[in-house]
Design an enzyme around this catalytic site. Structure first.
Site, PDB file in Angstrom:
ATOM      1  N   HIS A  27       0.809  -1.225   0.000  1.00  0.00           N
ATOM      2  CA  HIS A  27       0.000   0.000   0.000  1.00  0.00           C
ATOM      3  C   HIS A  27       0.835   1.265   0.000  1.00  0.00           C
ATOM      4  O   HIS A  27       0.497   2.225  -0.657  1.00  0.00           O
ATOM      5  CB  HIS A  27      -1.008   0.052   1.133  1.00  0.00           C
ATOM      6  N   ASN A  32      -2.436  -6.624 -13.836  1.00  0.00           N
ATOM      7  CA  ASN A  32      -1.492  -7.036 -12.775  1.00  0.00           C
ATOM      8  C   ASN A  32      -1.850  -8.430 -12.285  1.00  0.00           C
ATOM      9  O   ASN A  32      -1.016  -9.341 -12.271  1.00  0.00           O
ATOM     10  CB  ASN A  32      -1.546  -6.086 -11.570  1.00  0.00           C
ATOM     11  N   ASP A  33      -3.097  -8.574 -11.858  1.00  0.00           N
ATOM     12  CA  ASP A  33      -3.504  -9.886 -11.376  1.00  0.00           C
ATOM     13  C   ASP A  33      -3.666 -10.867 -12.528  1.00  0.00           C
ATOM     14  O   ASP A  33      -3.350 -12.043 -12.397  1.00  0.00           O
ATOM     15  CB  ASP A  33      -4.809  -9.781 -10.570  1.00  0.00           C
ATOM     16  N   ARG A  77      -9.465   2.780  -6.027  1.00  0.00           N
ATOM     17  CA  ARG A  77      -9.222   1.623  -5.155  1.00  0.00           C
ATOM     18  C   ARG A  77      -9.737   1.963  -3.751  1.00  0.00           C
ATOM     19  O   ARG A  77      -9.023   2.566  -2.955  1.00  0.00           O
ATOM     20  CB  ARG A  77      -7.729   1.304  -5.087  1.00  0.00           C
ATOM     21  N   GLU A 119      -9.618 -10.260 -14.049  1.00  0.00           N
ATOM     22  CA  GLU A 119      -8.295 -10.557 -13.494  1.00  0.00           C
ATOM     23  C   GLU A 119      -8.051 -12.063 -13.414  1.00  0.00           C
ATOM     24  O   GLU A 119      -6.917 -12.514 -13.350  1.00  0.00           O
ATOM     25  CB  GLU A 119      -8.181  -9.984 -12.077  1.00  0.00           C
ATOM     26  N   ARG A 165       3.024 -12.067  -8.167  1.00  0.00           N
ATOM     27  CA  ARG A 165       3.429 -10.750  -8.655  1.00  0.00           C
ATOM     28  C   ARG A 165       4.319 -10.006  -7.667  1.00  0.00           C
ATOM     29  O   ARG A 165       4.906  -8.981  -7.996  1.00  0.00           O
ATOM     30  CB  ARG A 165       2.200  -9.921  -9.023  1.00  0.00           C
ATOM     31  N   ARG A 189     -14.211   0.821  -7.268  1.00  0.00           N
ATOM     32  CA  ARG A 189     -14.052  -0.626  -7.144  1.00  0.00           C
ATOM     33  C   ARG A 189     -14.337  -1.004  -5.691  1.00  0.00           C
ATOM     34  O   ARG A 189     -13.808  -0.376  -4.777  1.00  0.00           O
ATOM     35  CB  ARG A 189     -12.622  -1.027  -7.511  1.00  0.00           C
ATOM     36  N   CYS A 196      -6.737  -1.350 -16.690  1.00  0.00           N
ATOM     37  CA  CYS A 196      -6.357  -0.493 -15.559  1.00  0.00           C
ATOM     38  C   CYS A 196      -5.183  -1.042 -14.763  1.00  0.00           C
ATOM     39  O   CYS A 196      -4.849  -0.513 -13.712  1.00  0.00           O
ATOM     40  CB  CYS A 196      -7.550  -0.248 -14.634  1.00  0.00           C
TER      41      CYS A 196
HETATM   42  C1  PEP Z   1      -4.881  -5.348 -11.354  1.00  0.00           C
HETATM   43  O1  PEP Z   1      -4.861  -6.424 -10.764  1.00  0.00           O
HETATM   44  O2  PEP Z   1      -4.422  -5.184 -12.487  1.00  0.00           O
HETATM   45  C2  PEP Z   1      -5.459  -4.161 -10.695  1.00  0.00           C
HETATM   46  C3  PEP Z   1      -5.616  -3.024 -11.333  1.00  0.00           C
HETATM   47  O3  PEP Z   1      -5.803  -4.291  -9.392  1.00  0.00           O
HETATM   48  P1  PEP Z   1      -4.763  -4.178  -8.190  1.00  0.00           P
HETATM   49  O4  PEP Z   1      -3.449  -3.780  -8.772  1.00  0.00           O
HETATM   50  O5  PEP Z   1      -5.305  -3.180  -7.253  1.00  0.00           O
HETATM   51  O6  PEP Z   1      -4.783  -5.572  -7.659  1.00  0.00           O
HETATM   52 MG    MG Z   2      -6.034  -6.709  -8.961  1.00  0.00          MG
END
Ligand code: PEP
Ligand code: MG
Length: 753
Positions: A368, A632-633, A475, A609, A643, A511, A680
């Site tokens: 965070h 990302n996920d 977020r 995701e 990750r 979200r 995103c």
């Molecule tokens: C993602 O997983 O790409 C995403 C935008 O969510 P976060 O990075 O908050 O898990």
């Molecule tokens: Mg995510």
């Protein structure tokens, strides 16, 4: 007969008088060695000080040739003195000259002295010198005498490190890795460049008074401080904000284990009996333990060292009344914060105007504080191993997030290179700012919607500054993480209303709570999961705790006050999960209506995701108003790669044929179903990756504020049709990654990446 404790007390009393007396530091040091020699009935007492380049220089001696002072120099590890420094441990030898490490220095005239007892002079966990006594006879030094000399060395450390004998910067780290300037590598948690003065987030408490008159009074002070510390710890860990069980219980247990450890406390008490103040005794025992444990490789034990450090610091706080983080102190104008890790609110306690960068011993890009730092546009380098033992408050530090490195006490050449890079960076920033009101349109006339990823109120300011089209990902877990307890409906309503108000009509995609994995709420943890990324997280938590989800949805509906609302559910793995979430939303809409509240249009979307959802895509697209690809996920699950694991960070590439084909499938399915799709994840904010996403048909990208300029610059220089044709020819290749080919394409075609 005098006991060793009373000898040491008498000596410390005299030492204090000499150190507090007049004269230069060198004169005082000369007097100190005389005093020690006399008191310990030794013919020689010498003080060696660590100089730049890992050299121990004879700074003062009683008994050796005076001509050797400032002439005799030994490398760390060389001779017995070097041996003491290298291992940070005392030596007591009746026949020193027969020791294999004995190094003869004729200028000192030491050949007539047979026995030697030496101890390291330590400060802040580093060896900064060696104090030694020698005798003509083959004297067998007693353990108590070694201890006395150690205590004396601790007091002497203040004089050595005071800055008068040698420049403070010359004092080297114990492992000798740093020869003044030092470059250390870590992991990029946020790009960017910053230079400033090192400030330790949790400053080591400086012991001011070392020598005490009355050991009994000091023992009583220790007893009281221990009692206060226990109470405080108990209070902290039993606070109503903490859920039953969980990680904090383990932490408390570890704390208790140390805090009640009779060995630890009796060592401190013993040190007090030798004449130290309670705080100096805590420091001494801690320094000893730290040095011993630093040699241990076992990560579990080393981790316990952190706990012990915290505990010693707490006890020092109670003894000195000193405490808190550096945020509460006077700070230099340019600050580079250094710490093991910190929470997001702790970072926000600092005056943003002064912050230039962050360096962590731990950390992952999705932690965070890294997300908050990104919002504040601060360069962050994490996982810089042992950086805390190599950096001191006041050191000049350059944080180079772009190249995942940190320069500590950089030389002129590095500073110059930094200044040049910074100017170039600022020029670039200015050019991005100039683009603010220019349309985000490709050379072939395709409009692209550029949205912001946000999580803090400061991000709303970026919405204006960057000329972004809205917030593509808010977020909501970030404000949750920054609080000591779960915010209630009115608190959430107020926050969401502020965000919608400040967006001034631009869309905001909220979200729902996406915690778990590596985004932990301090008051609400899933304990001990083996695979947290695959664990009880995100929508799984909020579906299992529907009250939490309902409160959040209620707050969002109320905050919108009849205005359009966009809600996105994270980590959806199957359509049934979306249906369940939606049912909760319907209940809340109904509730609000019955209450007479205004409910406007609500657009519902999901993150994509989890790859499994793609296999129900048709059904999903019938149910949602939009989809956002969380790359990302998604890449984490596609490649089965954690990750947050730096060892795997470079292993797979989002620009691989497999990943791109998958995204292409998702985008074309959305287009066929007439459902808007955006990306995103971090990928959307990198110019090269964003270029490829546009070629795959994505027209909405959501990214952190500093990425808007570079991505806009890229797309305004991009002619899509030829790239689309080229990309088509690449997707069937068996390559590991298409990155180099796509990069070359961009360079050859004048696309600004
Ligand atoms: C993602 O997983 O790409 C995403 C935008 O969510 P976060 O990075 O908050 O898990
Ligand atoms: Mg995510």
């Amino acid at each position: 007969m005098l006991t060793s404790a009373s000898v040491s007390r008498r000596l410390l009393g005299r030492l204090r008088d000499v150190m507090a007396g007049g004269g230069s530091a060198q004169e005082r040091l000369n007097n100190v060695v005389k005093l020690i020699a006399a008191d310990m009935v030794a013919e020689v007492c010498s003080c060696y000080v660590m100089r730049a380049g890992e050299v121990l220089e004879l700074f003062a001696t009683e008994g050796l040739q005076q001509g050797a002072v400032h002439q005799t120099r030994l490398r760390v590890g060389e001779g017995l003195i070097g041996d003491i420094a290298a291992h940070a441990r005392p030596l007591a030898l009746a026949d020193a000259q027969s020791h294999p490490n004995f190094a003869y220095r004729p200028e000192t005239g030491e050949e007539i002295f047979h026995s030697l007892m030496g101890v390291p002079i330590i400060r802040g966990g580093r060896v900064i010198g060696v104090l030694a006594v020698q005798n003509r006879t083959r004297r067998h030094y007693q353990d108590e005498e070694v201890e006395t000399l150690e205590t004396v060395a601790m007091v002497l450390a203040e004089l050595v490190a005071g800055g008068e004998l040698i420049r403070r910067e010359e004092l080297l780290p114990i492992d000798g890795l740093a020869v003044l300037p030092l470059r250390m590598e870590g992991v990029r948690l946020n790009a960017g460049l910053g230079m400033g003065t090192a400030v330790l987030h949790q400053p080591r408490i400086a012991v001011q008074k070392f020598v005490a008159e009355d050991p009994n009074a000091e023992l009583e002070r220790l007893r009281r401080a221990l009692g206060e510390m226990h109470l405080k710890l108990k209070e902290l860990f039993s606070s109503a904000d903490l859920a039953e069980g969980g990680e904090h219980v383990d932490i408390f247990e570890t704390y208790r284990m140390f805090a009640e450890d009779a060995g630890w406390i009796s060592k401190i008490s013993e040190a007090i009996r030798t004449g130290l103040t309670a705080e100096a005794a805590v420091q001494k025992v801690h320094d000893d333990t730290r040095l011993r444990m630093n040699q241990v490789i076992d990560p579990y034990i080393r981790e316990r060292l952190h706990d012990l450090e915290d505990l010693a610091n707490r006890l020092l706080q109670h003894l000195t009344g000193d405490g808190g983080t550096a945020a509460e102190r006077d700070l230099p104008d340019d600050v580079v914060l250094v710490c093991r890790s910190m929470g997001p609110t702790e970072l926000l306690d600092y005056d943003r105007q002064r912050l230039r960068g962050l360096v962590f011993e731990e950390g992952s890009p999705t932690m965070h504080v890294a997300i908050v730092a990104r919002a504040l546009d601060l360069p962050v380098v994490g996982r810089v191993k042992d950086v805390l033992s190599k950096i001191e408050t006041g050191d000049l530090v350059i944080v180079d997030g772009d190249n995942q490195q940190v320069f500590i006490r950089p030389g002129d050449d590095v500073q110059e290179a930094f200044a040049t890079a910074l100017v170039a960076r600022q020029a670039k920033k200015a050019s991005y700012a100039a683009l603010r009101d220019e349309p985000a349109v490709t050379l072939d006339g395709q409009h692209v919607t550029l949205m912001l990823n946000a999580g803090l109120l400061v991000d709303l300011q970026h919405l204006k500054d960057m000329g972004a089209d809205g917030i593509g990902l808010y977020r909501t877990e970030i404000p949750f993480m920054a609080r000591p307890s779960l915010p209630d409906v009115p608190a959430q309503t107020m926050l969401y209303r502020k965000i919608i108000d400040q967006a001034e009509g631009k869309p905001v995609v909220f979200r729902t709570l996406d915690v778990g994995g590596d985004k932990l709420l301090p008051y609400w943890n899933a304990d001990g999961e083996d695979n947290p990324a695959l664990g009880w997280r995100s929508i799984r938590i909020t579906l299992d705790r529907p009250a939490v989800m309902r409160h959040q949805l209620r707050a969002l509906i109320r905050a919108a006050e009849g205005r359009e609302l966009r809600i996105m559910f994270p980590m959806i793995a199957e359509v049934a999960e979306l249906d369940k979430a939606r049912a909760l939303l319907d209940q809340e809409v109904e509730r609000e209506r019955q209450r007479g509240g205004a409910v406007g249009e609500i657009k519902v979307g999901t993150m994509l995701e989890v790859p499994a959802l793609a296999w129900q895509f048709e059904q999903l697209l019938k149910r949602v108003d939009f989809v956002s690809i969380g790359s990302n996920d998604l890449s984490q699950f596609m490649f089965a790669v954690d990750r947050t694991n730096p060892r795997l960070a470079e292993r797979y590439d989002v620009l691989s044929p497999g990943m791109l084909r998958f995204i292409s499938y998702l985008v074309s399915s959305c287009r066929n179903a007439d459902v808007p799709v955006s990306v995103c994840g971090e990928m959307a904010g990198r110019p090269l990756e964003a270029m490829v996403l546009l070629a795959l048909g994505v027209r909405t990208l959501s990214m952190s504020a500093p990425s808007i300029g570079p991505v806009k610059c890229m797309l305004r220089s991009l002619d899509l049709p030829p790239l689309e044709r080229y990309l088509d020819t690449l997707l069937d290749l068996p390559d590991h990654s298409l990155r180099e080919k796509l990069k070359s394409y961009a360079i050859d075609h004048g696309v600004v990446i």
